[in-house]
Design an enzyme around this catalytic site. Sequence first.
Site, short mmCIF file in Angstrom:
data_model
loop_
_atom_site.label_atom_id
_atom_site.label_comp_id
_atom_site.label_asym_id
_atom_site.label_seq_id
_atom_site.Cartn_x
_atom_site.Cartn_y
_atom_site.Cartn_z
N GLU A 269 0.73 -1.11 0.20
CA GLU A 269 0.41 0.07 -0.16
C GLU A 269 0.76 1.10 -0.15
O GLU A 269 0.42 2.34 -0.58
CB GLU A 269 -1.15 0.15 1.18
CG GLU A 269 -2.01 -1.38 1.46
CD GLU A 269 -2.94 -1.23 0.08
OE1 GLU A 269 -2.99 -0.15 -0.69
OE2 GLU A 269 -2.77 -1.73 -0.49
N TRP A 272 1.90 1.58 -3.43
CA TRP A 272 0.68 2.45 -4.35
C TRP A 272 0.89 4.36 -4.32
O TRP A 272 0.28 4.95 -5.09
CB TRP A 272 -0.84 1.73 -3.78
CG TRP A 272 -1.62 0.81 -4.25
CD1 TRP A 272 -1.25 -0.73 -3.94
CD2 TRP A 272 -1.55 0.71 -5.98
NE1 TRP A 272 -1.56 -1.66 -4.96
CE2 TRP A 272 -1.76 -0.76 -6.08
CE3 TRP A 272 -2.27 1.53 -6.46
CZ2 TRP A 272 -2.51 -1.38 -7.01
CZ3 TRP A 272 -2.52 0.97 -8.63
CH2 TRP A 272 -3.10 -0.56 -8.05
N TRP A 300 -21.98 11.89 -19.22
CA TRP A 300 -22.33 11.69 -18.04
C TRP A 300 -23.89 12.89 -18.14
O TRP A 300 -24.88 12.22 -18.81
CB TRP A 300 -21.43 12.97 -17.77
CG TRP A 300 -20.41 12.78 -17.47
CD1 TRP A 300 -18.87 13.49 -18.14
CD2 TRP A 300 -19.60 11.67 -17.09
NE1 TRP A 300 -17.72 13.15 -18.03
CE2 TRP A 300 -17.76 11.68 -16.65
CE3 TRP A 300 -19.94 10.72 -16.07
CZ2 TRP A 300 -17.04 10.59 -16.92
CZ3 TRP A 300 -18.76 9.97 -15.39
CH2 TRP A 300 -17.60 10.16 -15.97
N ASN A 337 -10.29 2.19 2.95
CA ASN A 337 -10.33 2.59 1.61
C ASN A 337 -11.40 1.63 0.68
O ASN A 337 -11.96 2.32 -0.06
CB ASN A 337 -8.82 1.96 1.70
CG ASN A 337 -8.48 2.02 -0.09
OD1 ASN A 337 -8.45 2.41 -1.10
ND2 ASN A 337 -8.52 0.58 -0.41
N TRP A 355 -16.28 11.85 -12.30
CA TRP A 355 -15.01 11.26 -11.40
C TRP A 355 -14.86 12.69 -10.83
O TRP A 355 -14.01 12.62 -9.47
CB TRP A 355 -13.83 10.94 -11.83
CG TRP A 355 -13.15 11.22 -13.18
CD1 TRP A 355 -13.45 10.34 -14.40
CD2 TRP A 355 -11.83 11.70 -12.59
NE1 TRP A 355 -12.11 11.16 -15.25
CE2 TRP A 355 -11.73 11.43 -14.51
CE3 TRP A 355 -11.09 12.17 -11.62
CZ2 TRP A 355 -9.94 12.43 -14.26
CZ3 TRP A 355 -10.34 12.78 -11.96
CH2 TRP A 355 -9.47 12.97 -13.61
N TRP A 378 -9.68 8.23 -8.15
CA TRP A 378 -10.46 8.37 -8.83
C TRP A 378 -10.43 7.61 -10.23
O TRP A 378 -11.37 7.47 -10.68
CB TRP A 378 -11.03 9.70 -8.45
CG TRP A 378 -11.84 10.67 -6.92
CD1 TRP A 378 -11.18 10.61 -5.83
CD2 TRP A 378 -12.75 10.38 -6.80
NE1 TRP A 378 -11.86 10.75 -5.16
CE2 TRP A 378 -12.99 10.26 -5.78
CE3 TRP A 378 -14.30 9.59 -7.97
CZ2 TRP A 378 -13.96 10.08 -5.35
CZ3 TRP A 378 -15.02 9.29 -6.97
CH2 TRP A 378 -15.31 9.71 -6.23
C1 LIG Z 1 -11.66 7.53 -4.32
C2 LIG Z 1 -10.07 7.12 -3.39
C3 LIG Z 1 -9.47 8.41 -3.59
C4 LIG Z 1 -8.39 8.71 -2.58
N1 LIG Z 1 -7.70 9.82 -1.77
C5 LIG Z 1 -6.81 9.54 -1.81
C6 LIG Z 1 -6.07 10.71 -0.81
O1 LIG Z 1 -6.42 11.97 -1.28
N2 LIG Z 1 -4.96 11.18 0.02
C7 LIG Z 1 -4.54 9.00 0.34
O2 LIG Z 1 -3.15 9.11 0.52
N3 LIG Z 1 -4.82 8.08 -0.12
C8 LIG Z 1 -6.16 8.04 -1.06
N4 LIG Z 1 -6.95 6.73 -1.05
C9 LIG Z 1 -5.79 5.55 -0.67
C10 LIG Z 1 -6.97 5.04 0.22
O3 LIG Z 1 -8.10 5.21 0.36
C11 LIG Z 1 -5.82 5.65 1.65
O4 LIG Z 1 -4.90 6.07 1.36
C12 LIG Z 1 -6.28 5.29 2.99
O5 LIG Z 1 -7.48 4.65 2.93
C13 LIG Z 1 -5.57 5.86 4.22
O6 LIG Z 1 -5.99 5.17 5.36
P1 LIG Z 1 -5.10 4.24 5.98
O7 LIG Z 1 -4.02 5.24 6.28
O8 LIG Z 1 -5.62 3.37 7.08
O9 LIG Z 1 -4.53 3.09 5.07
P2 LIG Z 1 -3.25 2.10 5.10
O10 LIG Z 1 -3.99 0.82 4.06
O11 LIG Z 1 -2.72 1.46 6.37
O12 LIG Z 1 -2.03 1.95 4.16
C14 LIG Z 1 -1.38 2.90 4.81
C15 LIG Z 1 -0.86 3.95 3.26
O13 LIG Z 1 -0.26 3.27 2.32
C16 LIG Z 1 -0.83 4.46 1.01
N5 LIG Z 1 -1.81 3.89 0.54
C17 LIG Z 1 -3.03 3.41 1.12
N6 LIG Z 1 -3.95 2.91 -0.29
C18 LIG Z 1 -2.74 3.63 -1.35
C19 LIG Z 1 -3.61 3.62 -2.47
N7 LIG Z 1 -5.22 2.97 -2.89
N8 LIG Z 1 -3.16 4.79 -3.01
C20 LIG Z 1 -2.27 5.31 -2.94
N9 LIG Z 1 -1.97 5.09 -1.70
C21 LIG Z 1 -2.40 3.95 -0.65
C22 LIG Z 1 -1.19 5.70 1.86
O14 LIG Z 1 -0.42 6.45 2.29
C23 LIG Z 1 -1.79 5.19 3.75
O15 LIG Z 1 -1.38 5.48 4.90
C24 LIG Z 1 -7.79 7.06 -2.17
C25 LIG Z 1 -8.55 6.03 -2.57
C26 LIG Z 1 -9.66 5.87 -3.85
C27 LIG Z 1 -10.51 4.80 -4.18
#
Ligand SMILES: Cc1cc2nc3c(=O)[nH]c(=O)nc-3n(C[C@H](O)[C@H](O)[C@H](O)COP(=O)(O)OP(=O)(O)OC[C@H]3O[C@@H](n4cnc5c(N)ncnc54)[C@H](O)[C@@H]3O)c2cc1C
Length: 474
Positions: A269, A272, A300, A337, A355, A378
Amino acid sequence: MRPAICWFRRDLRLSDNPALSAAAHQGRPVIAVYIHSPEEAGPWAEGAASRWWLHHSLQALGAALQAQGISLQIHRGPALNALQTLIRETDAEAVHWNRLYDPAIIERDRAIKAQLQADGIEVSSHNAALLREPWTVKTGTGGPYRAFTPFWRAAQRESTPAQPLPIPPLTGPALNSPLHVDDLALLPTIRWDTDFPAYWQPGEAGAQARLHAFVEQPVHRYDTDRDFPAINGTSGLSAHLHFGEISPRQIWHAAPAHESDDVKTFLAEIGWREFAHHVLFHHPSFPDEPLNPRFADFPWADDPDHQLLKAWQRGNTGIPLVDAGMRELWHTGWMHNRVRMVVGSFLVKNLRLPWQQGEAWFWDTLVDADLASNSLGWQWVAGSGADAAPYFRIFNPIRQSERFDAEGAYIARWIPELSRLPAKHRHAPFEAPADVLAKAGVTLGVHYPWPIVDLKASRQAALAAFAKIKKSPA
Ligand SMILES: Cc1cc2nc3c(=O)[nH]c(=O)nc-3n(C[C@H](O)[C@H](O)[C@H](O)COP(=O)(O)OP(=O)(O)OC[C@H]3O[C@@H](n4cnc5c(N)ncnc54)[C@H](O)[C@@H]3O)c2cc1C
């Protein structure tokens, strides 16, 4: 020795901060500065929830620096003018900062570097935000990646990330800051943020506390727990990472047993996040335009007066998992997420709204709003991005709810008006028998809305719309 300026931006920490360590090298006096210049971020200046976080994070940074014996100078932009003024006033000979990757900021920083160097100042930028700089991970032919798995494989092929840096010893001249954090007016005037402090502790200490709590226990169940929004199964580090209160290197080295599946999934993650920055760096229009150009002509739906959009934003769509997510976002500045994917799919596919409208709402309301990750999320949902969900994958929010919130605990938490319904009816109250609704005190259309869209029909309409653009030239 003449002092060096450490220009803090989104690296609001003292440990593992390469710019700070470089500025303080060999005991050189350090001037720590934060410059508020939202206009320089173009259309992507911080949204309201991010400003809340920033306010508290700057306060925490100021206190942490004070404890080390130096003060945080707070200035207003333009950043170049503020730096030039500070250089003049303090006779500083060098400026250090950590790199950011938002396209408008890259351009601004390039211009500032060139001008300061022309002024005879030593300028260095450093990497504090990523395990790998976006331009260092390359395909076999030297280009950027568009798929996550090969990107992450290649990113990990290099050497292990370096050990995090300790906090350097700091000294500096006694200076009065021209502004205080309060002068930046980052907090909202209508106080919708009252619940936030119960969930978040912005700043480096809060970030470290969360990391340590997470690697103690939840990380060992991450693979299974991370999909269930009622469980605290994820790290909650995203806003801390966005504001640079913690570095990915620190997380990498704090994560135990890298060979365990749970830890591997967690680190992926973080991967990602790296991938999102890689894609944004190589495609600067990514926040605004679909990466797959076919999607530019997507038909749309009409949404006069933004009625559908508003119902979605307020968590009044009549689809409980969607509404629970949108209300969690409003109250906490964060959303799980899995639920982000579900509310996104609902907006783009069932409501057929662009989106970019969801992206903009998230930008304003998420404390972790991040240009790279938000755009990636998005465009993933819309099917138009890098390594995106295929367009025909349309989440059924009722099935998602039954699968990932089987007990309806998440729904009950965020939609208390449905909490007296038996768990199995919380996912789709509009399908519940009348006597069950009556017993739970729920009148649809009064206590909780009827669905604003028919899930089946809207799914078919989305598939038909996607079929149309599939035929258009790429
Ligand atoms: C529509 C949409 C919009 C999102 N917008 C953002 C946003 O603006 N900022 C953001 O940080 N994340 C975003 N995410 C990704 C993800 O949802 C969040 O990073 C995550 O929910 C944060 O919670 P956590 O720190 O507990 O994640 P954990 O599951 O603990 O993951 C650890 C870290 O990995 C990174 N990470 C995890 N998943 C993703 C992912 N899919 N993409 C990129 N990085 C990721 C984050 O930095 C996160 O803190 C988005 C996802 C979706 C589907």
